[in-house]
Scaffold this active site. Structure first.
Site, short mmCIF file in Angstrom:
data_model
loop_
_atom_site.label_atom_id
_atom_site.label_comp_id
_atom_site.label_asym_id
_atom_site.label_seq_id
_atom_site.Cartn_x
_atom_site.Cartn_y
_atom_site.Cartn_z
N HIS A 132 0.88 -1.18 0.00
CA HIS A 132 0.00 0.00 0.00
C HIS A 132 0.92 1.23 0.00
O HIS A 132 2.02 1.19 0.55
CB HIS A 132 -0.84 -0.04 1.28
CG HIS A 132 -1.92 0.97 1.39
ND1 HIS A 132 -1.69 2.27 1.75
CD2 HIS A 132 -3.26 0.87 1.20
CE1 HIS A 132 -2.84 2.93 1.78
NE2 HIS A 132 -3.81 2.11 1.45
N ASP A 209 3.23 -4.16 8.19
CA ASP A 209 2.00 -3.40 8.03
C ASP A 209 0.84 -4.38 8.13
O ASP A 209 0.55 -5.12 7.19
CB ASP A 209 2.03 -2.70 6.66
CG ASP A 209 0.70 -2.07 6.30
OD1 ASP A 209 -0.25 -2.15 7.11
OD2 ASP A 209 0.60 -1.52 5.19
N GLN A 212 -4.32 -5.01 6.95
CA GLN A 212 -5.29 -5.96 6.39
C GLN A 212 -5.21 -7.33 7.05
O GLN A 212 -5.96 -8.23 6.67
CB GLN A 212 -5.07 -6.11 4.87
CG GLN A 212 -5.30 -4.86 4.08
CD GLN A 212 -6.75 -4.38 4.12
OE1 GLN A 212 -7.66 -5.12 4.47
NE2 GLN A 212 -6.97 -3.12 3.76
N LYS A 235 -10.42 -0.76 10.49
CA LYS A 235 -10.54 -1.98 9.68
C LYS A 235 -10.86 -3.19 10.57
O LYS A 235 -11.09 -4.28 10.08
CB LYS A 235 -9.25 -2.20 8.90
CG LYS A 235 -8.98 -1.05 7.91
CD LYS A 235 -7.92 -1.37 6.92
CE LYS A 235 -7.34 -0.14 6.25
NZ LYS A 235 -8.09 0.30 5.08
N CYS A 373 -4.74 2.40 -3.69
CA CYS A 373 -3.50 2.93 -3.07
C CYS A 373 -2.35 1.95 -3.24
O CYS A 373 -1.53 1.76 -2.32
CB CYS A 373 -3.71 3.26 -1.59
SG CYS A 373 -4.89 4.57 -1.33
#
Ligand code: PLP
Length: 415
Positions: A132, A209, A212, A235, A373
């Protein structure tokens, strides 16, 4: 569909779960809403909405600095979320759990604070081809400022990172490896445990990261042995504007503050300011108190269902949805990793994703279209954009049938 329902984990009742999400009960353009954009933001159960309402109506006060009852209550509720977040990712200490605005700010914090002190000209930073923009641009800014080289782990046509190539990129100049746990554009689940171990063997640090990953699978930062881990509250069914940065305390202690202001100091004079201890050293100013409290309710909610059950159910949805949309002539799924989270990114020959999204919207189906993104991912697959249906534990097989029917309609419209 009945096959799928029967393989839903024991005790997992999606219809019961959907009762907690008032937003899902509405119609859009006269059709029942089918929300397939959870990778952009997840919907919020009423328990989260209620926790935020309660804070504003009953406990509203600033935290940390007040002796009065309301301030003590709001401080306790806010700090309780830190404890919940620590348990959620299995961090060792509360001091290692920093409140931030979201994954983006978490990564910027590390790139800026750690990067400022520990990176010098000639060093190298590694990211991957499926990141991302949030896990590319902060490192590029650092690289430009410091004369550092950004290197990129390539991927294969399935959207899987090529570990042999990654191994070749690692060298004594590598300072940081920053990689997504799960790709938002492709759904690929990266083998981050192995990748972190490889970074460490080369003497580099690792930042994962988890934007997700945290909503969909159990995360254990100690088992991963990651140096930093970032995720966003919104999220994980929490509100926007709050997220978590995990960092090993040894590293966070050695890093300079990210922002200056109230709460992050111990003493201030014009001659010399001393900084607060962890985690407050990185939490300047009044934070998103209501958001933090809402995040606590969200983590409770997700834990109440169980991430193991969520992962198992979402995997079944992914298998079902993949099969359902693969029947559409001319449809190509972008991202076919063997280890994959519940993201269906696809293109349909001759039809622009924005047109697909618009026709689906008229049928009440919310998907995302664009580059997500992740422009380098689009470039790699030679597509300007994709349509992305991203699933969550509150979705149903019937909604995936609706998606497939909606895509047939798209084909008719653009025939
Ligand atoms: N990383 C990944 C993989 C994402 O999918 C996102 C958001 O979509 C982010 C980082 C940025 O998250 P936020 O916008 O919540 O800071």
């Amino acid at each position: 569909m009945s096959t799928l329902v029967s393989v839903a984990p024991a005790g997992f009742n999606v219809e019961r779960i959907r009762e907690d999400f008032p937003v899902l009960k509405q119609t859009i353009h006269g059709k029942p809403l089918v929300y397939l954009d959870s990778a952009a933001t997840a919907q919020k159960p009423h328990q989260v909405v209620e926790a935020i309402r309660r804070f504003h109506e009953v406990d509203c006060a600033n935290i940390h600095r007040g002796v009065h009852e309301l301030s003590q209550r709001s401080t306790a509720a806010y700090e309780e979320t830190r404890v919940k977040a620590r348990r959620f990712i299995n961090a060792k200490k509360n001091a290692e759990v920093i409140f931030v605005r979201g994954a983006t700010e978490a990564i910027n914090l590390v790139a800026s604070s750690w990067g400022r002190k520990f990176v010098k000209e000639g060093d190298e930073i590694i990211v991957s081809a499926l990141e991302h923009h949030s896990n590319i641009v902060p490192w590029q800014i650092l690289c430009e400022e410091k004369g550092v080289k950004l290197r990129v782990i390539p991927m294969n046509e399935r959207g899987e990172l090529i570990l042999e190539e990654y191994e070749k990129l690692l060298n004594p100049r590598t300072r940081m490896v920053a990689v997504a746990h799960v790709s938002n554009a492709l759904g690929t689940i990266n083998p981050v445990r192995e990748m972190i171990a490889m970074a460490h063997r080369a003497g580099a640090l690792a930042l994962i990261d988890g934007a997700q990953a945290a909503p969909h699978m159990k995360v254990d930062v100690q088992a991963l042995d990651t140096d930093f881990y970032a995720f966003s509250g919104h999220k994980v069914c929490g509100p926007t504007g709050v997220g978590i940065l995990y960092g090993k305390s040894k590293l966070l202690n050695a890093m300079p503050p990210y922002q200056g202001g109230g709460d992050m100091i111990r003493t201030v004079s014009f001659e010399k300011t001393t900084y607060n201890e962890l985690p407050y050293k990185f939490e300047a100013g009044t934070p998103n108190i209501a958001g933090g409290i809402g995040l606590g309710a969200a983590l409770d909610y997700v834990n109440g269902i169980g991430l193991d059950k969520i992962s198992a159910y979402e995997h079944e949805l992914l298998v079902y949805g993949t099969e359902a949309i693969s029947q559409i002539p001319g449809l190509r799924i972008i991202g076919t990793a063997r280890e994959k989270a519940a993201v269906l990114s696809f293109v349909i020959e001759g039809i622009h994703p924005h047109d697909i999204g618009t026709v689906l919207d008229r049928q009440g189906i919310a998907v995302r279209t664009g580059h997500h993104c992740a422009q380098p991912v689009m470039d790699w697959f030679h597509v300007p954009a994709t349509t992305r249906a991203s699933l969550a534990f509150y979705n149903t097989p019937a909604e995936l049938d609706a998606l497939a029917a909606g895509l047939r309609k798209v084909k008719e419209v653009f025939a």
